[in-house]
Every structure is written in C-alpha cells, then in structure tokens.
Design a protein around this motif. Structure first.
Motif, PDB file in Angstrom:
ATOM      1  N   VAL A  99      39.404  12.758 -34.210  1.00  0.00           N
ATOM      2  CA  VAL A  99      39.975  11.686 -34.555  1.00  0.00           C
ATOM      3  C   VAL A  99      39.647  10.579 -33.729  1.00  0.00           C
ATOM      4  O   VAL A  99      38.941   8.974 -34.818  1.00  0.00           O
ATOM      5  CB  VAL A  99      41.591  11.358 -35.062  1.00  0.00           C
ATOM      6  N   ASN A 100      39.890  10.292 -32.234  1.00  0.00           N
ATOM      7  CA  ASN A 100      39.917   9.609 -31.636  1.00  0.00           C
ATOM      8  C   ASN A 100      38.546   9.721 -30.896  1.00  0.00           C
ATOM      9  O   ASN A 100      38.119   8.412 -30.053  1.00  0.00           O
ATOM     10  CB  ASN A 100      40.662   9.589 -30.962  1.00  0.00           C
ATOM     11  N   ILE A 101      37.400  10.181 -31.349  1.00  0.00           N
ATOM     12  CA  ILE A 101      36.262  10.905 -30.592  1.00  0.00           C
ATOM     13  C   ILE A 101      35.520   9.239 -30.505  1.00  0.00           C
ATOM     14  O   ILE A 101      35.067   8.234 -31.449  1.00  0.00           O
ATOM     15  CB  ILE A 101      34.962  11.512 -31.969  1.00  0.00           C
ATOM     16  N   LYS A 102      34.951   9.255 -29.389  1.00  0.00           N
ATOM     17  CA  LYS A 102      34.444   7.669 -28.711  1.00  0.00           C
ATOM     18  C   LYS A 102      32.898   8.172 -28.583  1.00  0.00           C
ATOM     19  O   LYS A 102      32.714   9.184 -28.500  1.00  0.00           O
ATOM     20  CB  LYS A 102      35.019   6.764 -27.784  1.00  0.00           C
ATOM     21  N   ASP A 103      31.858   7.367 -28.906  1.00  0.00           N
ATOM     22  CA  ASP A 103      30.314   7.218 -28.583  1.00  0.00           C
ATOM     23  C   ASP A 103      31.122   8.061 -27.236  1.00  0.00           C
ATOM     24  O   ASP A 103      31.101   7.430 -25.956  1.00  0.00           O
ATOM     25  CB  ASP A 103      30.069   5.748 -28.810  1.00  0.00           C
ATOM     26  N   GLU A 104      29.216   9.037 -26.673  1.00  0.00           N
ATOM     27  CA  GLU A 104      29.237   9.670 -25.933  1.00  0.00           C
ATOM     28  C   GLU A 104      28.024   9.569 -25.393  1.00  0.00           C
ATOM     29  O   GLU A 104      27.319   9.102 -26.270  1.00  0.00           O
ATOM     30  CB  GLU A 104      29.758  11.593 -25.683  1.00  0.00           C
ATOM     31  N   GLU A 105      27.899   9.814 -24.343  1.00  0.00           N
ATOM     32  CA  GLU A 105      26.178  10.131 -23.884  1.00  0.00           C
ATOM     33  C   GLU A 105      25.490  10.815 -24.504  1.00  0.00           C
ATOM     34  O   GLU A 105      25.994  12.390 -24.706  1.00  0.00           O
ATOM     35  CB  GLU A 105      26.245   9.353 -22.734  1.00  0.00           C
ATOM     36  N   VAL A 106      24.585  11.166 -24.925  1.00  0.00           N
ATOM     37  CA  VAL A 106      24.021  12.216 -25.612  1.00  0.00           C
ATOM     38  C   VAL A 106      22.871  13.343 -24.475  1.00  0.00           C
ATOM     39  O   VAL A 106      21.975  12.191 -24.088  1.00  0.00           O
ATOM     40  CB  VAL A 106      22.850  11.869 -27.138  1.00  0.00           C
ATOM     41  N   THR A 107      23.481  14.527 -24.298  1.00  0.00           N
ATOM     42  CA  THR A 107      22.992  15.137 -22.925  1.00  0.00           C
ATOM     43  C   THR A 107      22.192  16.733 -22.912  1.00  0.00           C
ATOM     44  O   THR A 107      21.850  16.738 -22.554  1.00  0.00           O
ATOM     45  CB  THR A 107      24.486  14.839 -22.303  1.00  0.00           C
ATOM     46  N   ASN A 108      22.022  16.797 -24.332  1.00  0.00           N
ATOM     47  CA  ASN A 108      21.888  17.769 -24.756  1.00  0.00           C
ATOM     48  C   ASN A 108      20.273  17.607 -25.732  1.00  0.00           C
ATOM     49  O   ASN A 108      19.987  16.044 -25.856  1.00  0.00           O
ATOM     50  CB  ASN A 108      22.478  18.705 -25.756  1.00  0.00           C
ATOM     51  N   HIS A 109      19.950  18.307 -26.481  1.00  0.00           N
ATOM     52  CA  HIS A 109      18.494  18.317 -26.218  1.00  0.00           C
ATOM     53  C   HIS A 109      18.212  17.614 -28.544  1.00  0.00           C
ATOM     54  O   HIS A 109      17.144  17.609 -28.873  1.00  0.00           O
ATOM     55  CB  HIS A 109      18.031  19.994 -27.079  1.00  0.00           C
ATOM     56  N   LEU A 110      19.807  17.383 -28.705  1.00  0.00           N
ATOM     57  CA  LEU A 110      19.515  16.900 -30.303  1.00  0.00           C
ATOM     58  C   LEU A 110      18.999  15.553 -29.771  1.00  0.00           C
ATOM     59  O   LEU A 110      19.140  14.500 -29.478  1.00  0.00           O
ATOM     60  CB  LEU A 110      20.507  17.003 -30.798  1.00  0.00           C
ATOM     61  N   ASN A 111      18.240  15.020 -31.176  1.00  0.00           N
ATOM     62  CA  ASN A 111      18.063  13.616 -30.944  1.00  0.00           C
ATOM     63  C   ASN A 111      19.749  12.204 -31.229  1.00  0.00           C
ATOM     64  O   ASN A 111      20.243  13.452 -32.019  1.00  0.00           O
ATOM     65  CB  ASN A 111      16.923  12.510 -32.013  1.00  0.00           C
ATOM     66  N   GLU A 112      20.207  11.103 -30.862  1.00  0.00           N
ATOM     67  CA  GLU A 112      21.305  10.345 -31.065  1.00  0.00           C
ATOM     68  C   GLU A 112      21.630  11.118 -32.635  1.00  0.00           C
ATOM     69  O   GLU A 112      23.331  10.650 -32.862  1.00  0.00           O
ATOM     70  CB  GLU A 112      20.856   9.287 -30.647  1.00  0.00           C
ATOM     71  N   THR A 113      20.658  10.486 -33.381  1.00  0.00           N
ATOM     72  CA  THR A 113      21.423  10.028 -35.159  1.00  0.00           C
ATOM     73  C   THR A 113      21.893  12.510 -34.784  1.00  0.00           C
ATOM     74  O   THR A 113      22.997  11.742 -35.276  1.00  0.00           O
ATOM     75  CB  THR A 113      19.878  10.654 -35.688  1.00  0.00           C
ATOM     76  N   ASP A 114      21.303  13.551 -35.152  1.00  0.00           N
ATOM     77  CA  ASP A 114      21.796  14.201 -35.250  1.00  0.00           C
ATOM     78  C   ASP A 114      23.338  14.717 -34.878  1.00  0.00           C
ATOM     79  O   ASP A 114      23.659  15.319 -35.042  1.00  0.00           O
ATOM     80  CB  ASP A 114      20.447  15.029 -34.671  1.00  0.00           C
ATOM     81  N   HIS A 115      23.264  14.447 -33.561  1.00  0.00           N
ATOM     82  CA  HIS A 115      24.816  14.608 -32.770  1.00  0.00           C
ATOM     83  C   HIS A 115      25.969  13.340 -33.358  1.00  0.00           C
ATOM     84  O   HIS A 115      26.735  13.686 -33.411  1.00  0.00           O
ATOM     85  CB  HIS A 115      24.572  14.016 -31.631  1.00  0.00           C
ATOM     86  N   ASN A 116      25.215  12.320 -33.443  1.00  0.00           N
ATOM     87  CA  ASN A 116      25.979  11.463 -33.737  1.00  0.00           C
ATOM     88  C   ASN A 116      27.089  12.067 -35.582  1.00  0.00           C
ATOM     89  O   ASN A 116      28.726  11.842 -35.774  1.00  0.00           O
ATOM     90  CB  ASN A 116      26.123   9.610 -34.313  1.00  0.00           C
ATOM     91  N   TYR A 117      26.024  12.595 -36.032  1.00  0.00           N
ATOM     92  CA  TYR A 117      26.021  13.646 -37.648  1.00  0.00           C
ATOM     93  C   TYR A 117      27.644  14.255 -37.798  1.00  0.00           C
ATOM     94  O   TYR A 117      28.023  14.282 -37.952  1.00  0.00           O
ATOM     95  CB  TYR A 117      24.886  13.953 -38.196  1.00  0.00           C
ATOM     96  N   PHE A 118      26.855  15.299 -36.545  1.00  0.00           N
ATOM     97  CA  PHE A 118      28.174  16.157 -36.218  1.00  0.00           C
ATOM     98  C   PHE A 118      28.878  16.050 -35.273  1.00  0.00           C
ATOM     99  O   PHE A 118      30.318  16.024 -36.328  1.00  0.00           O
ATOM    100  CB  PHE A 118      27.290  17.558 -35.380  1.00  0.00           C
ATOM    101  N   SER A 123      35.070  14.416 -36.797  1.00  0.00           N
ATOM    102  CA  SER A 123      36.310  13.181 -36.654  1.00  0.00           C
ATOM    103  C   SER A 123      36.834  13.249 -38.290  1.00  0.00           C
ATOM    104  O   SER A 123      38.287  13.461 -38.042  1.00  0.00           O
ATOM    105  CB  SER A 123      35.171  11.957 -36.391  1.00  0.00           C
ATOM    106  N   THR A 124      35.862  13.502 -39.229  1.00  0.00           N
ATOM    107  CA  THR A 124      36.179  12.926 -40.309  1.00  0.00           C
ATOM    108  C   THR A 124      37.435  14.413 -40.641  1.00  0.00           C
ATOM    109  O   THR A 124      38.423  13.968 -41.577  1.00  0.00           O
ATOM    110  CB  THR A 124      34.920  13.299 -41.694  1.00  0.00           C
ATOM    111  N   ILE A 125      36.898  15.583 -40.507  1.00  0.00           N
ATOM    112  CA  ILE A 125      37.346  17.330 -40.759  1.00  0.00           C
ATOM    113  C   ILE A 125      38.855  16.591 -40.386  1.00  0.00           C
ATOM    114  O   ILE A 125      39.823  17.344 -40.416  1.00  0.00           O
ATOM    115  CB  ILE A 125      37.064  18.131 -40.000  1.00  0.00           C
ATOM    116  N   GLY A 126      38.653  16.260 -38.730  1.00  0.00           N
ATOM    117  CA  GLY A 126      40.273  15.817 -37.901  1.00  0.00           C
ATOM    118  C   GLY A 126      41.414  14.733 -38.546  1.00  0.00           C
ATOM    119  O   GLY A 126      42.258  15.638 -38.337  1.00  0.00           O
ATOM    120  N   LYS A 127      40.831  13.613 -39.352  1.00  0.00           N
ATOM    121  CA  LYS A 127      41.167  12.948 -39.742  1.00  0.00           C
ATOM    122  C   LYS A 127      42.327  13.730 -41.063  1.00  0.00           C
ATOM    123  O   LYS A 127      43.253  13.527 -41.191  1.00  0.00           O
ATOM    124  CB  LYS A 127      40.818  11.902 -40.561  1.00  0.00           C
ATOM    125  N   TYR A 128      41.291  14.240 -41.830  1.00  0.00           N
ATOM    126  CA  TYR A 128      42.091  15.097 -43.202  1.00  0.00           C
ATOM    127  C   TYR A 128      43.252  15.672 -42.382  1.00  0.00           C
ATOM    128  O   TYR A 128      44.302  16.091 -43.004  1.00  0.00           O
ATOM    129  CB  TYR A 128      40.948  15.822 -43.394  1.00  0.00           C
TER     130      TYR A 128
END
Length: 137
Positions: A99-118, A123-128
């Motif tokens: 629920v409290n995930i903050k923006d983190e630096e993307v440090t893997n092979h994914l682009n930022e859009t994919d990383h933020n999507y997951f 976060s949405t699942i956690g809130k539910y």
C-alpha cells in the motif's frame, strides 16, 4: 559478468508477470465482491493450481519481490499457502508495504513504464487485501 537473463529466467519472469496480472484481474473484476470468504477460497484454490510452491519461491527470490509481489506474498502468509506458515503479522506487513510503495529507481532490465505498471498492480492488490471488511487485524 553478464547482466543478461537466461532463457529460463525470462520464462520465470514472464510467468510471474502473468500471475500478478491474473491475480489483479481476479480481484478487480470479481462479480460479487461482497462475498469475500467465497472469493478468497477461490483465490486460494487458483494459487494452488499454479504450482504454489514454485510460484511462491520465484516471487520471494525475485529482485523486485517487495515492489511487485508483496501483496501476494502477504496473502500466502495470511492463509499458509506454499511454504509460508500462517503468520498474520508478516501478512499485514506485506500488505502495508504494498500500500505504501514509493517510487523507486528502476534497477533492472525493464523499462520504467513496465516497472511502474507492476508496482501499481501490487499496490492495488495490497489496498484491497488490507482494507476489505474482514481484514487480518
């Protein structure tokens, strides 16, 4: 040292991404969200069909486990799924982290859009899971 993932690692990564998306869709598009107990029993059965031990081990060992899978890992602790012993405290901690995930630096092979999507799905699942009427507190 190569940072490229092996074919097997890529297959596992794709499996986990699909699993996270499927879990999210089961929550987001559930037709009778008021029937929580029945809904959660269906989710537990669904996870067990997905080879729960392998799936949970892959999530727990994934480099983005906290950002992508903390909500599902919390669900596993809440219900004792896979190798997770029932531990309400760990479940709650996992939900709150999601629920409290903050923006983190993307440090893997994914682009930022994919990383933020997951991260958003997690976060949405956690809130539910945290804020439903019969939560784990």
């Amino acid at each position: 040292m190569s940072t490229q993932k092996s074919q097997k690692e890529m297959e596992y990564e794709n499996f986990l991404k699909e699993f996270l998306e499927d879990f999210y869709h089961k929550i987001a598009y559930h037709s009778n969200i008021d029937d929580f107990e029945n809904f959660e029993n269906k989710i537990i059965k669904w996870i067990r069909l997905a080879d729960e031990i392998m799936c949970i081990e892959l999530m727990v060992n994934h480099q983005n486990k906290d950002l992508w899978f903390s909500s599902i890992i919390g669900f596993c602790y809440q219900y004792g799924i896979g190798k997770c012993e029932i531990d309400k405290s760990k479940a709650l901690d996992s939900y709150l982290f999601a629920v409290n995930i903050k923006d983190e630096e993307v440090t893997n092979h994914l682009n930022e859009t994919d990383h933020n999507y997951f991260k958003k799905l997690n976060s949405t699942i956690g809130k539910y899971l945290e804020f439903r009427p019969h939560n784990i507190k």
